[in-house]
Design an enzyme around this catalytic site. Structure first.
Site, PDB file in Angstrom:
ATOM      1  CB  SER A  91      -0.908   0.010   1.240  1.00 43.85           C
ATOM      2  OG  SER A  91      -1.389   1.311   1.508  1.00 43.85           O
ATOM      3  CB  CYS A 253      -5.271   5.078  -3.465  1.00 45.31           C
ATOM      4  SG  CYS A 253      -5.125   3.290  -3.601  1.00 45.31           S
TER       5      CYS A 253
END
Length: 343
Positions: A91, A253
């Site tokens: 991530s 993101c």
């Protein structure tokens, strides 16, 4: 899971997205590689993840990053992303949180104006370049794993919105990226609940209709997230990644932005050296840059760099009480929604 000492956790966020870092007290995780360790946490013994990420110790928006010794010689440290649904390989926002925590606690020596940190992840080696000044980590640039397109213009049959299309791409995990107007919504905070519900429903449909496999990393074979996108006239994109158990990413993101720029490259809309701004649903920003091109399993791929900032705001210490009736946490439908029935 057993451990005989307290778990020390640094509280960190990246552009509003929780990315806490467990930096002391974790038990040993079996496995020769970080991918094997992640698989153990998902398929053999999830108790550490459940203890850290579910009520009463955490909420559905909380992530805890598990720091580990690297399993490859070219890395400084390893980490696994622990979330309420499962452990994930990579991530971008969490990687930024991890690097910020490592440097601001002194676990990795800070060198000004730039410190390079090499991270072993289940998705591959991540090279982070942190801009440091006055003892602070002011920004982190991630040289991410190669990002590539699995398929453009995939058709998804839905009962609610009819036939919609999306692009399937890998940016550290697999994404389905969908123009938000196809579900009749906008990427604004007021629509977060509706976006989360839509993304959850589409992810279930994708599991039935679309198959993915990373050509070089066995086991990375699922579409992890649905990301709604809204391209802006200035070339930027507003993103909204939806995650189990039915929430939206507060950050722009990083892996999703990597997948997005791979899609733009595949469509001839971005090339090496180009930069794009990703904005989150609450206005946070990442910069994505194409450093170069490569191939993955014969597929064209790009080398993305993601730049953003994390913030350390506190510390927490957890202890395990063997008499605690909720050692593995619990999930309730008021926060998990109907997905609580899938556990």
């Amino acid at each position: 899971m057993t451990f005989d000492k307290a778990l020390d956790i640094l509280l960190v966020h990246c552009q509003g997205e929780s990315g806490n870092v467990l930096f002391n007290g974790a038990p040993e995780i079996p496995g020769a590689t970080i991918l094997e360790k992640m698989d153990h946490l998902n398929n053999v013994d999830p108790s550490l993840r459940l203890f850290l990420t579910r009520e009463p110790r955490a909420q559905v928006v909380h992530t805890t990053n598990l720091l580990l010794a690297p399993t490859r010689p070219d890395a400084d440290v390893a980490f696994i992303v622990l979330q309420p649904d499962r452990a994930h390989p990579m991530s971008g926002s969490n990687c930024i949180c991890v690097v910020t925590a490592l440097l601001e606690t002194g676990r990795v020596k800070m060198i000004e104006p730039e410190t390079v940190v090499r991270l072993d992840t289940a998705a591959g080696l991540i090279v982070a370049r942190a801009h440091c000044e006055g003892g602070r980590c002011l920004s982190v640039s991630l040289d991410n794993v190669p990002a590539f397109v699995q398929q453009l213009d995939v058709t998804i049959e839905t009962a609610k919105w009819g036939r919609i299309t999306g692009d399937i791409a890998f940016g550290g995990v697999f994404y389905a990226q969908i123009n938000v107007d196809q579900v009749g919504l906008r990427t604004v905070p007021e629509a977060a609940r509706a976006l989360a519900d839509a993304g959850t429903e589409i992810k279930s449909l994708l599991a039935e209709q679309v198959t993915v496999n990373h050509p070089e990393i066995p086991g990375l074979n699922e579409i992890a997230y649905v990301m709604f996108r809204d391209y802006q006239p200035d070339g930027s994109v507003i993103t909204c990644t939806t995650l189990k158990p039915g929430r939206v990413d507060r950050s722009p993101c990083g892996t999703g932005s990597s997948a997005n720029i791979a899609i733009l490259h595949a469509r001839g809309q971005a090339r090496t050296g180009d930069k794009r701004i990703s904005r989150s649903i609450i206005g946070g920003t990442f910069t994505t840059e194409i450093l170069g091109e490569t191939t993955i399993g014969g597929r064209p791929a790009v080398l993305p760099r993601i730049t953003g900032q994390g913030y350390v705001f506190g510390r927490q210490q957890l202890r395990l009480d063997p008499q605690d009736p909720f050692l593995h946490g619990f999930a309730m439908s008021d926060t998990w929604g109907l997905q609580v029935g899938e556990l």
